[in-house]
Design a protein around this motif. Structure first.
Motif, PDB file in Angstrom:
ATOM      1  N   MET A  30      10.709  -3.928  -1.765  1.00 31.56           N
ATOM      2  CA  MET A  30      10.857  -2.815  -1.155  1.00 31.56           C
ATOM      3  C   MET A  30       9.587  -2.571  -0.331  1.00 31.56           C
ATOM      4  N   LEU A  31       8.315  -2.741  -0.975  1.00 33.60           N
ATOM      5  CA  LEU A  31       7.098  -2.745  -0.101  1.00 33.60           C
ATOM      6  C   LEU A  31       7.056  -3.721   0.823  1.00 33.60           C
ATOM      7  N   PHE A  32       7.472  -4.790   0.566  1.00 32.46           N
ATOM      8  CA  PHE A  32       7.357  -5.864   1.722  1.00 32.46           C
ATOM      9  C   PHE A  32       8.447  -5.791   2.623  1.00 32.46           C
ATOM     10  N   ALA A  33       9.543  -5.086   2.352  1.00 33.82           N
ATOM     11  CA  ALA A  33      10.678  -4.831   3.301  1.00 33.82           C
ATOM     12  C   ALA A  33       9.955  -3.822   4.172  1.00 33.82           C
ATOM     13  N   PHE A  34       9.330  -2.673   3.818  1.00 30.91           N
ATOM     14  CA  PHE A  34       8.828  -1.696   4.551  1.00 30.91           C
ATOM     15  C   PHE A  34       7.826  -2.178   5.482  1.00 30.91           C
ATOM     16  N   PHE A  35       7.043  -2.965   4.991  1.00 31.13           N
ATOM     17  CA  PHE A  35       6.065  -3.504   5.940  1.00 31.13           C
ATOM     18  C   PHE A  35       6.310  -4.686   6.941  1.00 31.13           C
ATOM     19  N   LEU A  36       7.517  -5.427   6.543  1.00 25.97           N
ATOM     20  CA  LEU A  36       7.920  -6.601   7.559  1.00 25.97           C
ATOM     21  C   LEU A  36       8.795  -5.995   8.557  1.00 25.97           C
ATOM     22  N   GLY A  37       8.178  -5.619   9.640  1.00 25.56           N
ATOM     23  CA  GLY A  37       9.041  -4.768  10.680  1.00 25.56           C
ATOM     24  C   GLY A  37       8.770  -5.645  11.965  1.00 25.56           C
ATOM     25  N   ALA A  38       8.894  -5.140  13.170  1.00 27.50           N
ATOM     26  CA  ALA A  38       8.773  -5.436  14.403  1.00 27.50           C
ATOM     27  C   ALA A  38       7.467  -6.071  14.884  1.00 27.50           C
TER      28      ALA A  38
END
Length: 438
Positions: free
Chosen positions: A16-24
């Motif tokens: 979840m934390l990884f997904a929060f970080f991995l953005g545009a």
């Protein structure tokens, strides 16, 4: 109450934390930096990893050490100053820059290629739909682990693995000569490029969001919360490093295929289509949409959680306010948004780094209150010089500062001030008296 999480839940929190970080920003900046770095790939990538992986990891650990809340993290600052800093950071990573950027990148890279003669109305309609979906998922904080960590992120990670394996097995070219600042100073240029991800800012907020999610899962004592937060940070950092290394290598080997691209989004799009053929754009669209959506959910949720603590308005009301604001700002355009954000990042990133440094060295400070005030002020004032330089102002008067030419004139004064505060300052007598009386 049971304070232990199952292994699957620990992994889900990390995902979840990884997904929060991995953005545009995490997706569009590494390919561009990799192409410009060319044969200087390793030092440039190392610098980028320091700010885009190392600093967020250290920041999450600092948040864990501080107790998992903004109040604990800034307890030695005046309350108004701490609140003002938090509001600025939340505005930057929320409705002003980072969150709208997720919608813009999703549109530019995942949707626009499928639209013939795309117009402004297409961007507007997509922005409304994109942030409506983000608001829907952010509506219930307690389900974030289940929604993102157990479902959306694994799907995203599968897509990223497919892309990464393809890049390393079948690179579409070889590294060319470095360009621009990457010729003479690849390490520091890569370091500064990492600012664009905004992940050190995001770490301050995502760490607190994870703490809140853990509490909703029944983990409330400080030791368990700290342990699981650090586990999540390590999982997220490993995932980010994997993605960045792949995208840097993609960019470094893209020069022969797509030379002189304006941004990393173009490089990534053309490269993936060359690598996977006509189906490449579909693969890329899925990756981009999932990556940007998960980050948008995290940003909207984190901002809403904080702002509802400052005002009488509820969390769900702030979800609506932030979602609408993000959709509105997203219509500014990607290039304009990036141009506007860079000076702001140069002004405030050093302040966030200084706060982390203070948190990690707090026990060694002669007076925490005096140290926090002095170090934060010095970091901010000297960072303003670097920000003015990036904005195009003439600040050659300060060229005597070490690292000024690299855009890091703030670093040495801040570090020297911090070291000095190990020896300067006295403990307030009132606090000592209070402790004795207790």
């Amino acid at each position: 109450m049971n304070q232990n999480l199952k292994l699957t839940d620990i992994i889900a929190v990390g995902f979840m934390l990884f997904a929060f970080f991995l953005g545009a920003g995490n997706i569009i900046f590494p390919p561009m930096a990799g192409q410009l770095a060319g044969e200087n790939l390793l030092p440039a990538m190392s610098g980028f990893l320091l700010t885009a992986v190392g600093l967020p990891l250290i920041t999450i650990i600092a948040v864990a050490i501080a107790g998992g809340t903004w109040d604990h993290l800034t307890q030695s600052l005046p309350q108004r100053a701490a609140t003002a800093m938090a509001v600025l950071i939340f505005v930057i990573i929320g409705p002003a820059f980072a969150a709208p950027r997720t919608g813009l990148v999703s549109y530019e890279m995942a949707v626009k290629p499928f639209i013939t003669d795309a117009a402004q109305t297409d961007l507007t309609l997509f922005s409304v739909l994109f942030f409506a979906v983000a608001m829907f998922f952010a509506w219930s904080q307690g389900k974030l682990i289940d929604i993102i960590g157990k479902f959306l992120t694994p799907a995203l990670f599968v897509g990223l693995i497919v892309l990464s394996v393809g890049v390393f097995i079948d690179p579409q070219g070889s590294a060319l000569a470095p360009q621009g600042d990457y010729i003479s100073q690849p390490l520091t240029t890569g370091f500064l490029e990492g600012y664009n991800t905004m992940d050190t800012f995001a770490s301050l907020m995502f760490g607190m969001l994870v703490v809140d999610v853990l509490r909703k899962k029944g983990v409330s004592d400080t030791r368990s919360t700290t342990r699981y937060l650090i586990y999540a940070a390590l999982i997220a950092a490993a995932g980010l490093a994997f993605v960045y290394i792949s995208l840097f290598y993609l960019g470094a080997t893209s020069g022969e295929l797509i030379g002189g691209a304006d941004n990393g989004g173009v490089i990534l799009s053309e490269y993936v289509q060359a690598l996977f053929g006509p189906s490449g754009q579909l693969v890329l669209s899925i990756i981009i949409l999932l990556a940007c959506l998960t980050t948008a959910i995290g940003l909207v949720s984190a901002c809403s959680d904080y702002f509802c603590s400052l005002t009488p308005l509820s969390y769900k009301t702030w979800v609506i306010i932030n979602g609408v604001a993000c959709a509105t700002v997203a219509n500014v355009g990607l290039s304009q948004l990036i141009t506007l954000s860079v000076p702001v990042l140069f002004a405030l990133y050093p302040v966030a780094i200084a706060l982390v440094m203070l948190t990690l060295t707090r026990r060694f400070l002669a007076s925490a209150e005096q140290a926090y005030r002095a170090v934060i002020v010095v970091a901010f004032l000297f960072a303003l010089i670097d920000a003015a330089k990036v904005a195009g102002a003439d600040v050659t008067l300060f060229s005597f500062l070490p690292l000024f030419e690299y855009g890091m004139g703030w670093l040495l004064p801040t570090v020297l001030t911090l070291v000095g505060m190990f020896f300067i300052g006295t403990k307030p007598e009132t606090s000592l008296t209070a402790n004795v009386s207790q």
